[in-house]
Design a protein around this motif. Structure first.
Motif, PDB file in Angstrom:
ATOM      1  N   GLY A  87       4.257   7.794   7.615  1.00 41.27           N
ATOM      2  CA  GLY A  87       3.059   7.328   7.572  1.00 41.27           C
ATOM      3  C   GLY A  87       2.333   7.261   6.242  1.00 41.27           C
ATOM      4  O   GLY A  87       1.259   6.976   6.101  1.00 41.27           O
ATOM      5  N   CYS A  88       3.166   7.760   5.271  1.00 43.42           N
ATOM      6  CA  CYS A  88       2.497   8.056   3.891  1.00 43.42           C
ATOM      7  C   CYS A  88       2.800   6.750   2.687  1.00 43.42           C
ATOM      8  O   CYS A  88       1.804   6.189   2.598  1.00 43.42           O
ATOM      9  CB  CYS A  88       2.931   9.436   3.474  1.00 43.42           C
ATOM     10  N   GLU A  89       3.887   6.870   2.453  1.00 44.46           N
ATOM     11  CA  GLU A  89       4.181   5.880   1.143  1.00 44.46           C
ATOM     12  C   GLU A  89       4.209   4.378   1.407  1.00 44.46           C
ATOM     13  O   GLU A  89       4.425   4.105   2.509  1.00 44.46           O
ATOM     14  CB  GLU A  89       5.564   6.447   0.323  1.00 44.46           C
ATOM     15  N   ILE A  90       3.732   3.623   0.313  1.00 49.37           N
ATOM     16  CA  ILE A  90       4.050   2.469   0.313  1.00 49.37           C
ATOM     17  C   ILE A  90       5.576   1.919   0.055  1.00 49.37           C
ATOM     18  O   ILE A  90       5.927   2.532  -0.909  1.00 49.37           O
ATOM     19  CB  ILE A  90       2.966   1.504  -0.653  1.00 49.37           C
ATOM     20  N   ARG A  91       6.292   1.258   0.965  1.00 49.02           N
ATOM     21  CA  ARG A  91       7.479   0.943   0.447  1.00 49.02           C
ATOM     22  C   ARG A  91       8.085  -0.300   1.103  1.00 49.02           C
ATOM     23  O   ARG A  91       7.485  -0.823   1.998  1.00 49.02           O
ATOM     24  CB  ARG A  91       8.758   2.272   0.842  1.00 49.02           C
ATOM     25  N   GLY A  92       9.163  -0.851   0.566  1.00 55.11           N
ATOM     26  CA  GLY A  92       9.695  -2.067   1.193  1.00 55.11           C
ATOM     27  C   GLY A  92      10.853  -2.324   0.446  1.00 55.11           C
ATOM     28  O   GLY A  92      11.332  -1.745  -0.471  1.00 55.11           O
ATOM     29  N   ARG A  93      11.466  -3.658   0.607  1.00 55.70           N
ATOM     30  CA  ARG A  93      12.620  -4.016   0.071  1.00 55.70           C
ATOM     31  C   ARG A  93      12.372  -4.572  -1.262  1.00 55.70           C
ATOM     32  O   ARG A  93      12.968  -4.347  -2.144  1.00 55.70           O
ATOM     33  CB  ARG A  93      13.501  -5.035   0.832  1.00 55.70           C
ATOM     34  N   THR A  94      11.683  -5.529  -1.174  1.00 52.03           N
ATOM     35  CA  THR A  94      11.330  -6.440  -2.392  1.00 52.03           C
ATOM     36  C   THR A  94       9.653  -6.349  -2.760  1.00 52.03           C
ATOM     37  O   THR A  94       9.229  -6.671  -1.982  1.00 52.03           O
ATOM     38  CB  THR A  94      11.860  -7.779  -2.277  1.00 52.03           C
ATOM     39  N   LEU A  95       9.562  -6.075  -3.984  1.00 48.49           N
ATOM     40  CA  LEU A  95       8.042  -6.019  -4.492  1.00 48.49           C
ATOM     41  C   LEU A  95       8.074  -7.200  -5.539  1.00 48.49           C
ATOM     42  O   LEU A  95       8.909  -7.116  -6.421  1.00 48.49           O
ATOM     43  CB  LEU A  95       7.643  -4.632  -5.148  1.00 48.49           C
ATOM     44  N   ILE A  96       7.230  -8.232  -5.125  1.00 55.82           N
ATOM     45  CA  ILE A  96       6.947  -9.155  -6.215  1.00 55.82           C
ATOM     46  C   ILE A  96       5.793  -8.918  -6.824  1.00 55.82           C
ATOM     47  O   ILE A  96       4.630  -8.959  -6.105  1.00 55.82           O
ATOM     48  CB  ILE A  96       7.068 -10.642  -5.472  1.00 55.82           C
ATOM     49  N   ASP A  97       5.751  -8.705  -8.277  1.00 50.74           N
ATOM     50  CA  ASP A  97       4.567  -8.797  -9.090  1.00 50.74           C
ATOM     51  C   ASP A  97       4.261 -10.076  -9.480  1.00 50.74           C
ATOM     52  O   ASP A  97       5.109 -10.490 -10.266  1.00 50.74           O
ATOM     53  CB  ASP A  97       4.901  -7.584 -10.103  1.00 50.74           C
ATOM     54  N   VAL A  98       3.395 -10.349  -9.022  1.00 54.98           N
ATOM     55  CA  VAL A  98       2.727 -11.760  -9.559  1.00 54.98           C
ATOM     56  C   VAL A  98       1.751 -11.794 -10.601  1.00 54.98           C
ATOM     57  O   VAL A  98       0.799 -11.196 -10.317  1.00 54.98           O
ATOM     58  CB  VAL A  98       2.125 -12.758  -8.406  1.00 54.98           C
ATOM     59  N   GLY A  99       2.237 -12.275 -11.949  1.00 55.69           N
ATOM     60  CA  GLY A  99       1.176 -12.347 -12.888  1.00 55.69           C
ATOM     61  C   GLY A  99       1.569 -10.849 -13.671  1.00 55.69           C
ATOM     62  O   GLY A  99       0.587 -10.267 -14.271  1.00 55.69           O
ATOM     63  N   SER A 100       2.803 -10.566 -13.929  1.00 56.21           N
ATOM     64  CA  SER A 100       3.283  -9.487 -14.617  1.00 56.21           C
ATOM     65  C   SER A 100       2.755  -9.094 -16.021  1.00 56.21           C
ATOM     66  O   SER A 100       2.480  -8.229 -16.747  1.00 56.21           O
ATOM     67  CB  SER A 100       4.456  -9.230 -14.566  1.00 56.21           C
ATOM     68  N   GLY A 101       2.486 -10.298 -16.649  1.00 49.69           N
ATOM     69  CA  GLY A 101       2.076 -10.629 -17.782  1.00 49.69           C
ATOM     70  C   GLY A 101       3.078  -9.993 -18.797  1.00 49.69           C
ATOM     71  O   GLY A 101       4.324  -9.934 -18.361  1.00 49.69           O
ATOM     72  N   PRO A 102       2.827  -9.275 -19.893  1.00 44.68           N
ATOM     73  CA  PRO A 102       3.858  -8.867 -20.880  1.00 44.68           C
ATOM     74  C   PRO A 102       4.371  -7.341 -20.474  1.00 44.68           C
ATOM     75  O   PRO A 102       4.810  -6.662 -21.502  1.00 44.68           O
ATOM     76  CB  PRO A 102       3.601  -8.981 -22.332  1.00 44.68           C
ATOM     77  N   THR A 103       3.613  -6.811 -19.058  1.00 47.00           N
ATOM     78  CA  THR A 103       3.564  -5.453 -19.312  1.00 47.00           C
ATOM     79  C   THR A 103       4.717  -4.856 -17.680  1.00 47.00           C
ATOM     80  O   THR A 103       4.736  -5.759 -16.996  1.00 47.00           O
ATOM     81  CB  THR A 103       2.269  -5.113 -18.763  1.00 47.00           C
ATOM     82  N   ILE A 104       5.002  -3.962 -18.104  1.00 45.22           N
ATOM     83  CA  ILE A 104       6.039  -3.151 -17.034  1.00 45.22           C
ATOM     84  C   ILE A 104       5.416  -1.667 -16.320  1.00 45.22           C
ATOM     85  O   ILE A 104       5.961  -1.246 -15.318  1.00 45.22           O
ATOM     86  CB  ILE A 104       7.357  -2.863 -17.361  1.00 45.22           C
TER      87      ILE A 104
END
Ligand SMILES: C[S@@+](CC[C@H](N)C(=O)[O-])C[C@H]1O[C@@H](n2cnc3c(N)ncnc32)[C@H](O)[C@@H]1O
Length: 157
Positions: A87-104
């Motif tokens: 019940g703690c961490e956020i997790r999953g198979r695929t994370l899609i970052d929409v609008g990453s811009g030029p950053t990681i």
């Protein structure tokens, strides 16, 4: 609310190098204190992925009012947000970052919580900037101080 055309026009002159210089170099990216916005953001991200909640206190100067979603698992959390069995961490198979811009930097604390991370951006100039970093090309933005800082706050030495 802006129309898609107005948004597109607004981004037409987006300059990734200027954006990186203004937001991800000192003074904002000063890792000596969480009074500075970048280390504070990294702390918030690390805590959110690890616990489903943002615990970092305060808001550094220069940061506007922030909106935070409901913690994962709460009745108002979005249904696609999964939590680990404890019940703690956020997790999953695929994370899609929409609008990453030029950053990681925003993805660093997600690495241990997702099998796959997809960075996306509307603008070719931003995708090219990320490509330069991924290929280790000369002149690519140096994210190593960010990576080191995240390792530090996550207790990885
Ligand atoms: C302000 S930048 C954020 C960059 C970075 N994530 C950060 O934290 O600094 C927002 C980015 O979202 C992109 N964007 C806006 N609308 C988008 C959409 N519908 N799909 C993909 N990218 C989008 C823009 O091109 C822009 O690079």
């Amino acid at each position: 609310m802006s129309s898609p055309a107005a948004l597109r026009e607004g981004y037409e002159h987006f300059d990734p190098r200027a954006y990186l210089r203004n937001n991800y170099l000192p003074p904002r990216a000063d890792f000596s204190s969480e009074e500075f916005v970048v280390p504070w953001k990294l702390r918030c991200l690390a805590e959110t992925f690890a616990s489903g909640e943002r615990k970092a206190a305060g808001t550094p100067s220069g940061v506007g009012k922030l909106r935070h979603g409901a913690p994962a698992g709460s009745s108002s959390a979005p249904p696609w947000l999964s939590r680990s069995p404890d019940g703690c961490e956020i997790r999953g198979r695929t994370l899609i970052d929409v609008g990453s811009g030029p950053t990681i930097y925003q993805l660093l604390s997600a690495c241990d919580h997702f099998e796959e991370i997809v960075a996306t951006d509307y603008l070719a100039v931003n995708r090219e900037e990320l490509g330069r970093w991924a290929r280790g090309e000369p002149g690519a933005f140096d994210w190593s101080p960010f990576i080191q800082h995240v390792c530090k706050i996550e207790g990885r030495g």
